[in-house]
Enzyme design. Structure first.
Site, mmCIF file in Angstrom:
data_model
loop_
_atom_site.group_PDB
_atom_site.id
_atom_site.type_symbol
_atom_site.label_atom_id
_atom_site.label_comp_id
_atom_site.label_asym_id
_atom_site.label_seq_id
_atom_site.Cartn_x
_atom_site.Cartn_y
_atom_site.Cartn_z
ATOM 1 N N ASP A 158 0.846 -1.199 0.000
ATOM 2 C CA ASP A 158 0.000 0.000 0.000
ATOM 3 C C ASP A 158 0.884 1.253 0.000
ATOM 4 O O ASP A 158 0.612 2.220 -0.718
ATOM 5 C CB ASP A 158 -0.922 -0.010 1.224
ATOM 6 N N HIS A 186 -4.608 -3.392 6.718
ATOM 7 C CA HIS A 186 -4.402 -3.662 5.289
ATOM 8 C C HIS A 186 -5.727 -4.193 4.735
ATOM 9 O O HIS A 186 -5.952 -5.398 4.652
ATOM 10 C CB HIS A 186 -3.285 -4.676 5.081
HETATM 11 P P1 NDP Z 1 -1.150 -15.631 -3.668
HETATM 12 O O1 NDP Z 1 0.244 -16.113 -3.592
HETATM 13 O O2 NDP Z 1 -1.527 -14.735 -4.796
HETATM 14 O O3 NDP Z 1 -1.550 -14.856 -2.311
HETATM 15 C C1 NDP Z 1 -1.251 -15.401 -1.050
HETATM 16 C C2 NDP Z 1 -1.806 -14.535 0.037
HETATM 17 O O4 NDP Z 1 -1.258 -13.239 -0.051
HETATM 18 C C3 NDP Z 1 -3.323 -14.371 -0.002
HETATM 19 O O5 NDP Z 1 -3.792 -14.429 1.332
HETATM 20 C C4 NDP Z 1 -3.483 -12.982 -0.550
HETATM 21 O O6 NDP Z 1 -4.641 -12.351 -0.064
HETATM 22 C C5 NDP Z 1 -2.306 -12.304 0.071
HETATM 23 N N1 NDP Z 1 -1.962 -11.007 -0.522
HETATM 24 C C6 NDP Z 1 -1.510 -9.942 0.175
HETATM 25 N N2 NDP Z 1 -1.301 -8.913 -0.625
HETATM 26 C C7 NDP Z 1 -1.637 -9.286 -1.855
HETATM 27 C C8 NDP Z 1 -1.645 -8.639 -3.103
HETATM 28 N N3 NDP Z 1 -1.289 -7.398 -3.267
HETATM 29 N N4 NDP Z 1 -2.021 -9.319 -4.189
HETATM 30 C C9 NDP Z 1 -2.390 -10.591 -4.063
HETATM 31 N N5 NDP Z 1 -2.424 -11.270 -2.893
HETATM 32 C C10 NDP Z 1 -2.057 -10.622 -1.801
HETATM 33 O O7 NDP Z 1 -2.180 -16.828 -3.587
HETATM 34 P P2 NDP Z 1 -2.174 -18.239 -4.316
HETATM 35 O O8 NDP Z 1 -3.555 -18.750 -4.175
HETATM 36 O O9 NDP Z 1 -1.503 -18.169 -5.640
HETATM 37 O O10 NDP Z 1 -1.207 -19.110 -3.404
HETATM 38 C C11 NDP Z 1 -1.455 -19.386 -2.066
HETATM 39 C C12 NDP Z 1 -0.675 -20.621 -1.729
HETATM 40 O O11 NDP Z 1 -0.735 -20.774 -0.335
HETATM 41 C C13 NDP Z 1 -1.228 -21.900 -2.361
HETATM 42 O O12 NDP Z 1 -0.166 -22.570 -2.988
HETATM 43 C C14 NDP Z 1 -1.744 -22.684 -1.155
HETATM 44 O O13 NDP Z 1 -1.565 -24.074 -1.313
HETATM 45 C C15 NDP Z 1 -0.857 -22.145 -0.079
HETATM 46 N N6 NDP Z 1 -1.288 -22.284 1.316
HETATM 47 C C16 NDP Z 1 -0.314 -22.700 2.150
HETATM 48 C C17 NDP Z 1 -0.556 -22.870 3.469
HETATM 49 C C18 NDP Z 1 0.552 -23.353 4.313
HETATM 50 O O14 NDP Z 1 1.707 -23.209 3.941
HETATM 51 N N7 NDP Z 1 0.257 -23.927 5.458
HETATM 52 C C19 NDP Z 1 -1.874 -22.591 4.047
HETATM 53 C C20 NDP Z 1 -2.830 -22.090 3.095
HETATM 54 C C21 NDP Z 1 -2.522 -21.939 1.766
HETATM 55 P P3 NDP Z 1 -6.064 -12.357 -0.840
HETATM 56 O O15 NDP Z 1 -6.598 -13.754 -0.676
HETATM 57 O O16 NDP Z 1 -6.821 -11.330 -0.087
HETATM 58 O O17 NDP Z 1 -5.755 -11.991 -2.261
#
Ligand code: NDP
Length: 324
Positions: A158, A186
């Site tokens: 931001d 945020h």
């Molecule tokens: P991203 O990598 O795009 O995003 C991950 C997180 O970052 C989301 O919560 C997202 O929020 C947040 N975020 C913060 N700022 C931003 C921004 N500017 N733009 C986009 N996202 C932002 O998500 P993916 O779905 O591609 O990947 C998530 C991964 O996490 C998956 O591979 C999943 O398997 C994994 N995962 C792992 C866990 C663990 O390690 N225990 C637990 C849960 C999930 P928002 O949703 O609001 O966009």
């Protein structure tokens, strides 16, 4: 040769993880020191994380000592000095806010406990996964042996988006600007406040009508604008902001400048103690310090109070679920 630093990234197979890991491995985050990467994923995404690990190996980064993939938080955080908590449960259609908070508490509670039990005594944590401020609060609450101020959440994207808008408005590169502030959560209630911004070290002053009517809404809705434009979320700029956050935490903020960081409040600016809220902060010697004594305009004060009320409501909802 300097000893390698251990860095754990959760959600490593996701979009942000894909952009983030290569920059950590290149030295952009911690400077010229060798890095051991530990990637945490949920079991069904471990295969994809292994693929990213193969690409990291193939990039032959001189500073990258090793990459290991885990689906167990305890193993992933073992000995870690920097934990970047990126993976989170996204909001899906029809999901209530309480469900989202509960699902994320189920992720960030156990991760906080694993950090408490297994990470280095010097661990520093950045939460990126949303709702980032409250996820940081939950993780910190499950890590009683780690000082709360080591748990931070990301408002640097931001902050950087705000600098980009100001640079465009003034027709200058962002490198000539300093002292931008983002206050609060945020979320859409965030409070981008350019009142103290300097251009080449001199006060600028922005028209309050432009700040309220154009600037602040543009910054707060930039993520949605990027999804509209590219058909995918803002992963690379989010990763870049995470790099900036940790870089400045470890190596220090620029002289005369400050950045925006979500930190557990000690009551600064009347934000209730314990809430993880964004503040202007400097870093020196690996410690954030909130900039004190800034005057807030009545409009900023009102907006910050609303954002803090949202943070308090998120905390209360998690508490009511017995997850805090
Ligand atoms: P991203 O990598 O795009 O995003 C991950 C997180 O970052 C989301 O919560 C997202 O929020 C947040 N975020 C913060 N700022 C931003 C921004 N500017 N733009 C986009 N996202 C932002 O998500 P993916 O779905 O591609 O990947 C998530 C991964 O996490 C998956 O591979 C999943 O398997 C994994 N995962 C792992 C866990 C663990 O390690 N225990 C637990 C849960 C999930 P928002 O949703 O609001 O966009």
């Amino acid at each position: 040769m300097t000893a390698a630093t251990t860095v754990t990234v959760t959600g490593a197979a996701g979009q942000i993880g894909y952009a983030l890991l290569f920059r950590i491995a290149s030295g952009a985050m911690l400077g010229d020191r060798p890095v051991r990467l530990r990637l945490l994923e949920i079991p069904q995404a471990v295969g994809a994380a292994e693929g990213t690990a193969m690409e990291l190996a193939d990039a032959a980064f001189p500073l990258l000592e090793s990459v290991d993939v885990f689906d167990d938080p305890s193993a992933a955080f073992d000995g870690t000095e920097f934990a970047l908590l990126v993976g989170a449960r996204p909001r899906t259609a029809g999901m209530e806010r309480g469900d989202l908070l509960a699902a994320n508490a189920g992720i960030f509670g156990p991760q906080g406990r694993a950090i408490n039990d297994r990470a280095s005594d010097a661990v520093r944590v950045l939460v990126v996964g949303n709702p980032a401020n409250t996820n940081a609060l939950i993780a910190a609450a499950h890590a009683p042996d780690v000082p709360a101020e080591r748990f931070t959440a990301m408002t640097r994207l931001d902050h950087n988006r705000a600098l980009a808008q100001l640079g465009a408005k003034l027709g200058v590169g962002v490198g000539r600007l300093s002292r931008m502030t983002v206050w609060g959560n945020h979320s859409s209630t965030q409070v981008p406040d350019p009142a103290h911004v300097l251009l080449d070290g001199e006060p600028v002053g922005f028209d309050p009508a432009w700040v309220a009517g154009e600037f602040a809404p543009t910054v707060a809705t930039r993520g949605a604008a990027i999804i509209d434009a590219r058909g995918a979320s803002s992963a690379a700029s989010a990763a870049s902001a995470a790099i900036d956050h940790l870089h400045d935490w470890v190596l220090g903020t620029r002289d005369g400048d400050w950045v925006s960081v979500a930190l557990p409040s000690r009551g600064e600016y009347d934000v209730p103690e314990g809430l993880v809220s964004s503040f202007p902060a400097t870093s020196a010697g690996g410690e954030w310090r909130v900039v004190d004594g800034l005057e807030l305009s009545p409009a900023v004060r009102t907006a910050l109070d609303a954002s803090v009320a949202e943070l308090a409501a998120e905390r209360d909802a998690v508490r009511a679920l017995g997850l805090l």
